[in-house]
Design a protein around this motif. Structure first.
Motif, PDB file in Angstrom:
ATOM      1  N   PRO A 292       0.791  -1.233   0.000  1.00 31.54           N
ATOM      2  CA  PRO A 292       0.000   0.000   0.000  1.00 31.54           C
ATOM      3  C   PRO A 292       0.826   1.287   0.000  1.00 31.54           C
ATOM      4  CG  PRO A 292      -0.843  -1.542   1.628  1.00 31.54           C
ATOM      5  CD  PRO A 292       0.458  -2.103   1.129  1.00 31.54           C
ATOM      6  N   THR A 293       0.224   2.328  -0.570  1.00 35.05           N
ATOM      7  CA  THR A 293       0.790   3.669  -0.568  1.00 35.05           C
ATOM      8  C   THR A 293       0.133   4.461   0.565  1.00 35.05           C
ATOM      9  OG1 THR A 293      -0.895   4.644  -2.014  1.00 35.05           O
ATOM     10  CG2 THR A 293       0.981   3.552  -3.109  1.00 35.05           C
ATOM     11  N   GLN A 294       0.436   5.739   0.650  1.00 32.46           N
ATOM     12  CA  GLN A 294      -0.201   6.622   1.627  1.00 32.46           C
ATOM     13  C   GLN A 294      -1.465   7.278   1.056  1.00 32.46           C
ATOM     14  OE1 GLN A 294       0.799   6.949   4.906  1.00 32.46           O
ATOM     15  NE2 GLN A 294       2.046   5.217   4.294  1.00 32.46           N
ATOM     16  N   GLY A 295      -1.872   6.842  -0.136  1.00 27.94           N
ATOM     17  CA  GLY A 295      -3.053   7.397  -0.787  1.00 27.94           C
ATOM     18  C   GLY A 295      -2.859   7.605  -2.281  1.00 27.94           C
ATOM     19  N   CYS A 296      -1.658   7.339  -2.747  1.00 27.88           N
ATOM     20  CA  CYS A 296      -1.323   7.509  -4.159  1.00 27.88           C
ATOM     21  C   CYS A 296      -1.709   6.270  -4.964  1.00 27.88           C
ATOM     22  CB  CYS A 296       0.183   7.727  -4.302  1.00 27.88           C
ATOM     23  SG  CYS A 296       0.794   9.188  -3.427  1.00 27.88           S
TER      24      CYS A 296
END
Length: 169
Positions: free
Chosen positions: A140-144
């Motif tokens: 997972p990304t931080q929201g990207c």
């Protein structure tokens, strides 16, 4: 048009479709959210234009119609909602909390700025929403939204400021 959807059974991984060709991608640890907030780790449920980008010299050959700049050692991105430069590039060192764009890993060897919360900019609605390179295993990304190096190299020549990334459920 780039269309992104969560992978069935795994909300932090997705599938990105361009003209019928589908590639795996990483999404935010918070999955896809219609109510994006700073620090929630979610990828915004939205249509976002690709604005411009950055690249690491010697690590990624950038070409295409999208405006791109080399990442300098002093480039940062402010992530503090109360700061006047929230969700904007800043020169580091910078007093407020910020993300360093010249990372030790390869995630920002190619990074495209999406127009999430750029104009109008709303405090606390999320910052640094980018299209960049993924970690191995599409963690997972931080929201990207993040893709492999090979996919970014394949897509980049087709991207322009007219390109829209639609994140759907």
């Amino acid at each position: 048009m780039l269309t992104v959807r969560a992978r069935p059974g795994n909300p932090s991984q997705g599938l990105i479709n361009i003209d019928g060709t589908v590639f795996p991608c990483a999404l935010g640890r918070g999955g896809i959210s219609a109510n994006k907030r700073e620090g929630d780790g979610a990828t915004p449920l939205a249509s976002m234009r690709l604005l411009s980008g950055y690249f690491r010299r010697g690590r990624f050959a950038m070409r295409g119609a999208l405006p791109l700049k080399a990442i300098s050692p002093d480039l940062g991105w402010c992530e503090v909602p109360d700061d006047r430069n929230y969700n904007r590039p800043v020169e580091i060192p910078y007093a407020a909390s910020h993300e360093r764009m010249k990372r030790d890993d390869n995630l920002y060897d190619a990074v495209i700025v999406l127009d999430w919360n750029i104009r109008p900019r709303r405090r606390g609605r999320g910052s640094a929403i980018f299209f960049h390179l993924a970690r191995p295993g599409f963690t997972p990304t931080q929201g990207c939204v993040a893709v492999s190096h090979a996919v970014m190299a394949r897509l980049l020549p087709r991207l322009s400021r007219r390109t829209v990334m639609r994140v759907l459920r």
